[in-house]
Design a protein around this motif. Structure first.
Motif, PDB file in Angstrom:
ATOM      1  N   VAL A   1      19.917   5.783  46.623  1.00  0.00           N
ATOM      2  CA  VAL A   1      20.526   4.743  47.453  1.00  0.00           C
ATOM      3  C   VAL A   1      19.616   4.546  48.657  1.00  0.00           C
ATOM      4  CG1 VAL A   1      22.523   4.097  48.841  1.00  0.00           C
ATOM      5  CG2 VAL A   1      22.846   5.347  46.692  1.00  0.00           C
ATOM      6  N   THR A   2      19.299   3.303  48.973  1.00  0.00           N
ATOM      7  CA  THR A   2      18.313   3.001  50.007  1.00  0.00           C
ATOM      8  C   THR A   2      18.955   2.184  51.120  1.00  0.00           C
ATOM      9  OG1 THR A   2      16.559   2.973  48.344  1.00  0.00           O
ATOM     10  CG2 THR A   2      16.067   1.947  50.470  1.00  0.00           C
ATOM     11  N   VAL A   3      18.766   2.633  52.360  1.00  0.00           N
ATOM     12  CA  VAL A   3      19.247   1.916  53.541  1.00  0.00           C
ATOM     13  C   VAL A   3      18.040   1.322  54.253  1.00  0.00           C
ATOM     14  CG1 VAL A   3      20.479   2.094  55.731  1.00  0.00           C
ATOM     15  CG2 VAL A   3      21.207   3.482  53.767  1.00  0.00           C
ATOM     16  N   LEU A   4      18.040   0.005  54.423  1.00  0.00           N
ATOM     17  CA  LEU A   4      16.956  -0.703  55.091  1.00  0.00           C
ATOM     18  C   LEU A   4      17.448  -1.202  56.445  1.00  0.00           C
ATOM     19  CD1 LEU A   4      15.618  -2.856  52.099  1.00  0.00           C
ATOM     20  CD2 LEU A   4      14.765  -0.645  52.896  1.00  0.00           C
ATOM     21  N   LEU A   5      16.729  -0.861  57.503  1.00  0.00           N
ATOM     22  CA  LEU A   5      17.144  -1.208  58.861  1.00  0.00           C
ATOM     23  C   LEU A   5      16.266  -2.310  59.434  1.00  0.00           C
ATOM     24  CD1 LEU A   5      17.538   2.393  60.362  1.00  0.00           C
ATOM     25  CD2 LEU A   5      19.242   1.034  59.129  1.00  0.00           C
ATOM     26  N   GLY A   6      16.916  -3.295  60.070  1.00  0.00           N
ATOM     27  CA  GLY A   6      16.185  -4.281  60.832  1.00  0.00           C
ATOM     28  C   GLY A   6      15.628  -3.663  62.099  1.00  0.00           C
TER      29      GLY A   6
END
Length: 526
Positions: free
Chosen positions: A445-450
């Motif tokens: 599971v991948t969390v991408l942050l601005g």
């Protein structure tokens, strides 16, 4: 994690893919197939879609399938001898794969077999015809015709269209219909200049009046030709009378040719009532049958395999509860129903069942050359595409990004919760092996942050966190996603978008939802 294997029934491309993906997640696998050995006969399913090649690349096969196949980028549709329309395919990112590659299923199976041979976690047992399935709280036992039994934690049935015994064992219905008209398929080796990069579909050509012909380029100067033929068509009689040669000559002219393979068959449109029964998941043609106009059979089966594999891995690793497997049935059954709807509409246009449908078809085709509105109603098969899990229990809706529904032919929906994320080049510190977003996403599971989002802490359960600007400072990735600096994007292990959030406090609940660990209370925080 238990050392019990996952049992995969069927060593066709869907079963092979399932086994390789399970092994990729570290699970031992035993593959059982009723045949005594691999039977490499006929080209069978030839048309592989870009995102399926991407799945195969995660087990080291996709690039080679693409290299060995024929790439085509344009779909042309004709009425009699006039071209009605053509279209190319949209890529919202920068995938390394073409929209479609045509390659014999036999070659695909050979390449997948080579990958399996190099995977110590996979054991393949031929000559094991599974006839019975028993389940208990600890696992699954498969009983074979030779008296042998095989025990595993779970089973994935990928035994193909003739899996009637196993469907009955599982108590599944397989409702649907069979179309009356037959279809003649021939693989012809010949030279057709200019036809090797496009699919051609002919309505009512003078050499098959009232019916259709579909032509696909294949490797080694071979073309797959599908003729719609009457219900009483007799291939042996056609060959003896010279009619088959006449049919082929009407397409290839006076060029020399060789018939590599030929077959006659009817299309079916069927789906099981559910795709999970306890510890058993059903995938591919064992779960759903569709007409090949649109290449949605094998392509959909491979996406079944990916969906099943990551969810079984999460359950086996203790990162999710058993309820995650319910979402396999929810998502992939919905995908099967979508495929039946799409291909059913195509078949109703190709083979009208009533005088009204026949009249509608004639009217649309006659107007289509000059009328864009009529052109949009011509149905020569909507080509395979990933399903959109917008209504999945794992997806956190985003009211700012409502799903607009099925996109126009050849296009992809804008990135949003439930949609497969576009692929883009990325750079990951100390990981030169990771060069694309989907490679990264398929690690967990991948969390991408601005850039404006504060750091996020996540549990050690296969979840990773990256800043979008660190992955791609050029802005290409952010642009392809349509991501804003204040957003958090959550991607599932199959690279589908699970959530897009502007509130960091909502991230834990979205992560829990994406792996079916969410409760009613946690969902209230989203």
């Amino acid at each position: 994690m238990s050392t019990a294997p996952v049992l995969v029934v069927g060593a066709g491309p869907v079963g092979q893919t399932t086994a390789l993906l399970l092994a990729r997640w570290g699970l031992p696998v035993v593959v059982l197939d009723a045949r005594p050995a691999r039977d490499l006969v006929g080209s069978k399913a030839i048309c592989q879609q870009r995102d399926v090649l991407d799945v195969w690349e995660s087990v080291g096969v996709g690039a080679e399938v693409a290299r060995r196949g024929v790439t085509w980028t344009t779909a042309r549709t004709f009425h009699r001898d006039h071209e009605v329309f053509s279209f190319d395919f949209v890529d919202r990112g920068q995938s390394p794969f073409p929209p479609f590659v045509n390659v014999s299923q036999c070659l695909t199976e050979e390449l997948l077999d080579e990958a399996i041979a190099g995977q110590p976690l996979i054991e393949v047992r031929w000559g094991c015809a599974v006839e019975g399935i028993d389940q208990d709280d600890d696992g699954v036992t498969l009983r074979c015709a030779d008296g042998g039994e095989h025990r595993g934690s779970h089973a994935v049935v990928c035994a193909g269209s003739r899996a009637d015994v196993l469907r009955r064992e599982l108590g599944l219905t397989f409702d649907g219909r069979t179309f009356g008209d037959q279809f003649l398929i021939c693989d012809i080796r010949t030279d057709l200049p200019g036809w090797d990069t496009e699919r051609r579909f002919y309505f009512d050509p003078e050499w098959n009046p009232g019916r259709q012909v579909l032509i696909h380029p294949c490797p080694d100067s071979t073309f797959r030709i599908d003729w719609q033929v009457p219900p009483d068509f007799d291939l042996a009689a056609e060959e003896a009378s010279g009619g088959l040669d006449a049919k082929i000559r009407q397409v290839v002219g006076d060029r020399p040719y060789e018939v590599v393979w030929k077959s006659v068959y009817r299309f079916h449109s069927r789906v099981v009532d559910r795709m999970r029964v306890g510890r058993v998941l059903v995938a591919g043609d064992a779960a759903h049958l569709v007409s090949p106009f649109g290449a949605r059979g094998l392509n959909s089966g491979v996406l079944d395999a990916e969906n099943a594999a990551w969810k079984l891995a999460w359950v086996r690793r203790g990162w999710a509860g058993d309820e995650l497997l319910d979402s396999y049935s929810a998502e992939r059954h919905a995908a099967a129903v979508e495929n039946l709807d799409v291909t059913g509409a195509t078949m109703r246009f190709l083979v009208p069942a009533t005088p009204e449908e026949a009249a509608h078809r004639v009217d649309v085709l006659e107007r289509a050359t000059a009328d864009p509105a009529a052109r949009a109603q011509v149905d020569s098969g909507r080509l395979a595409e990933p399903f959109w899990y917008v209504d999945s229990p794992l997806t956190t809706p985003d009211p700012r990004r409502p799903f607009a529904g099925r996109p126009p032919r050849g296009e992809a929906p804008e990135p949003a919760p439930g949609v497969l994320a576009p692929d883009c080049p990325v750079t990951v510190a100390d990981r030169p092996d990771l060069t694309r977003l989907r490679q990264l996403a398929r690690e967990g599971v991948t969390v991408l942050l601005g850039r404006d989002v504060e750091p996020v802490d996540v549990a050690d359960d296969g979840t990773q966190v990256h800043r979008i600007d660190d992955l791609d400072p050029t802005g290409l990735l952010a642009g392809a996603l349509g991501a804003c600096p204040d957003e958090v994007w959550v991607l599932r292990p199959d690279a589908h978008v699970a959530a897009v959030l502007t509130d960091v406090a909502a991230v834990p609940a979205a992560l829990a939802r994406a792996t079916a660990r969410a409760t009613a209370r946690t969902l209230e925080t989203i």
